[in-house]
Motif scaffolding. Structure first.
Motif, short mmCIF file in Angstrom:
data_model
loop_
_atom_site.label_atom_id
_atom_site.label_comp_id
_atom_site.label_asym_id
_atom_site.label_seq_id
_atom_site.Cartn_x
_atom_site.Cartn_y
_atom_site.Cartn_z
N GLU A 1 4.98 -25.46 29.65
CA GLU A 1 5.28 -24.78 28.26
C GLU A 1 6.35 -23.58 28.25
O GLU A 1 6.97 -23.41 27.30
CB GLU A 1 3.69 -24.35 28.05
N LYS A 2 6.21 -22.85 29.19
CA LYS A 2 7.08 -21.85 29.44
C LYS A 2 8.80 -22.42 29.23
O LYS A 2 9.50 -21.77 28.75
CB LYS A 2 7.08 -21.00 30.68
N ALA A 3 9.10 -23.48 29.78
CA ALA A 3 10.24 -24.02 29.60
C ALA A 3 10.39 -24.34 28.25
O ALA A 3 11.82 -24.24 27.64
CB ALA A 3 10.48 -25.43 30.64
N VAL A 4 9.65 -25.03 27.43
CA VAL A 4 9.88 -25.28 25.99
C VAL A 4 10.13 -24.29 25.11
O VAL A 4 11.04 -24.15 24.49
CB VAL A 4 8.67 -25.88 25.63
N GLU A 5 9.28 -23.23 25.61
CA GLU A 5 9.50 -21.86 24.89
C GLU A 5 11.09 -21.26 25.04
O GLU A 5 11.74 -20.57 24.21
CB GLU A 5 8.47 -20.70 25.17
N GLU A 6 11.52 -21.23 26.20
CA GLU A 6 12.55 -20.81 26.87
C GLU A 6 13.86 -21.54 26.04
O GLU A 6 15.00 -21.12 25.71
CB GLU A 6 12.89 -20.78 28.19
N ILE A 7 13.79 -22.89 26.25
CA ILE A 7 14.90 -23.75 25.56
C ILE A 7 14.94 -23.43 24.06
O ILE A 7 16.02 -23.42 23.49
CB ILE A 7 14.50 -25.29 25.79
N GLN A 8 13.66 -23.45 23.38
CA GLN A 8 13.89 -23.04 22.06
C GLN A 8 14.41 -21.73 21.83
O GLN A 8 15.11 -21.45 20.72
CB GLN A 8 12.22 -23.09 21.62
N ARG A 9 14.04 -20.72 22.42
CA ARG A 9 14.47 -19.38 22.27
C ARG A 9 16.30 -19.26 22.68
O ARG A 9 16.92 -18.43 21.97
CB ARG A 9 13.88 -18.36 23.52
#
Length: 365
Positions: free
Chosen positions: A354-362
């Motif tokens: 979930e953290k990876a998804v958030e960071e990629i989107q950011r």
């Protein structure tokens, strides 16, 4: 406790001939709001809550009313009453009309209205966290049940006044806990359903590159999804209780003290891209969008980006990135078409994913 959410029902509907302003004046001239049923369920229950000091300060009152003419009229009358009442006034009174919560339109009521009740409560919760309570006395029975379910999931006090009782009672919390990991493992599907009121299984596959094997989903997830067959196939929607689950898990994750760190990949950026030589159109789109692809490949924790295909589909420029199981599925749309990708990272558990998804989107949006 300084904030109270109150669901608004039709207990004052007997005074249909009065406008909101006239109804408010009528209510302000009554006395003894705890015992006098002429005040209606909302005022009587709030009077009981205030008299028993179940909220320490009367700072915020949120009135959630139905998307109907009577809902607006009664809601506005209550807003005026709680702003002007000498005994029961709140510093800030906010009336929110819950979109599509209208029993004259059963489909919209089920697919949108009830879920919007949960969304409204979740949005209010973000502002007050552990300093709010819910008064679920008024409103549709389903609306009341969902308010109670959200309160139990987030450990928020929920009060209800039965018609024959002298005051409110607190609904006992249920000995259950949210399975946040189950949500994270199915987050892509649930979030996609949460974004759409109803979506066809085929459209889900085309738009999000995700084939739903409904029979293979965990039983707990199936219970959160409404699935109906019509002339164009199976239609999926998040059930109202599914909305409670998604919103509560999302809010719970924000409160959890989980140490999440993403290891840096040992794969060099120029070796992360995997593509098929058979897909000439995909190769052309990759070439046309090389700057974007390079940014994605340069993210330290990304290990592999696999291009699964492409299409001429284009509605708007956008990048969509979602978690499906252990894989992150993404699509990148420009005027040249849409690229479908699978992204693998160094994430070792659902929290890191979930953290990876958030960071990629950011970094990319």
């Amino acid at each position: 406790m300084n904030a109270l959410i109150t669901t608004v029902g039709a207990s004052l509907n007997r005074l249909k001939n009065l406008t909101s302003e006239q109804l408010a004046v009528y209510l302000l001239n009554l006395s003894d709001p705890i015992k006098n049923r002429d005040f209606g369920a909302e005022i009587c229950s709030i009077a009981s809550i205030v008299s028993r000091s179940l909220i320490s300060e009367r700072e915020y009152l949120y009135l959630l009313a139905s998307d109907t003419e009577d809902g607006r009229r009664i809601g506005e009358a209550l807003r005026i009453f709680f702003e002007k009442s000498p005994e029961l006034s709140f510093k800030t009174v906010i009336l929110r009309i819950v979109s599509d919560l209208n029993d004259a339109r059963p489909k919209e009521f089920q697919n949108k209205g009830l879920r919007n009740v949960v969304k409204e409560i979740a949005e209010i919760y973000k502002h007050h966290i552990d300093h709010m309570a819910i008064n679920a006395t008024g409103g549709f029975k389903a609306q009341i049940a969902l308010s109670q379910a959200f309160g139990m999931a987030m450990k928020v006090p929920v009060y209800y006044r039965f018609e024959t009782f002298d005051g409110v009672i607190e609904i006992p919390p249920m000995p259950i806990s949210l399975d946040v990991e189950l949500w994270l493992e199915n987050k892509g599907l649930l979030d996609t359903l949460e974004m759409n009121s109803v979506i066809n299984e085929r459209d889900l596959e085309v738009e999000y590159d995700y084939r739903v094997n409904f029979s293979a989903l965990p039983p707990e997830i199936k219970l959160l999804i409404d699935r109906e067959q019509d002339s164009v196939g199976y239609m999926l929607s998040l059930s109202p209780m599914g909305e409670v689950f998604v919103q509560a898990c999302r809010l719970s994750l924000d409160k959890m003290d989980v140490d999440v760190s993403l290891k840096e990949s040992t794969v060099a950026p120029d070796r992360k891209l995997k593509k098929s030589s058979k897909e000439a159109h995909s190769n052309k789109q990759i070439s046309d969008n090389q700057s974007f692809i390079n940014k994605l490949l340069a993210i330290p924790f990304v290990e592999e980006v696999g291009v699964r295909g492409s299409s001429q589909l284009f509605e708007r420029n956008e990048f969509v990135c979602k978690q499906f199981g252990e894989i992150i599925k993404a699509r990148y749309s420009t005027r040249g078409g849409t690229l479908y990708m699978e992204i693998r990272t160094t994430a070792r558990n659902p929290y890191e994913l979930e953290k990876a998804v958030e960071e990629i989107q950011r970094q990319l949006i």
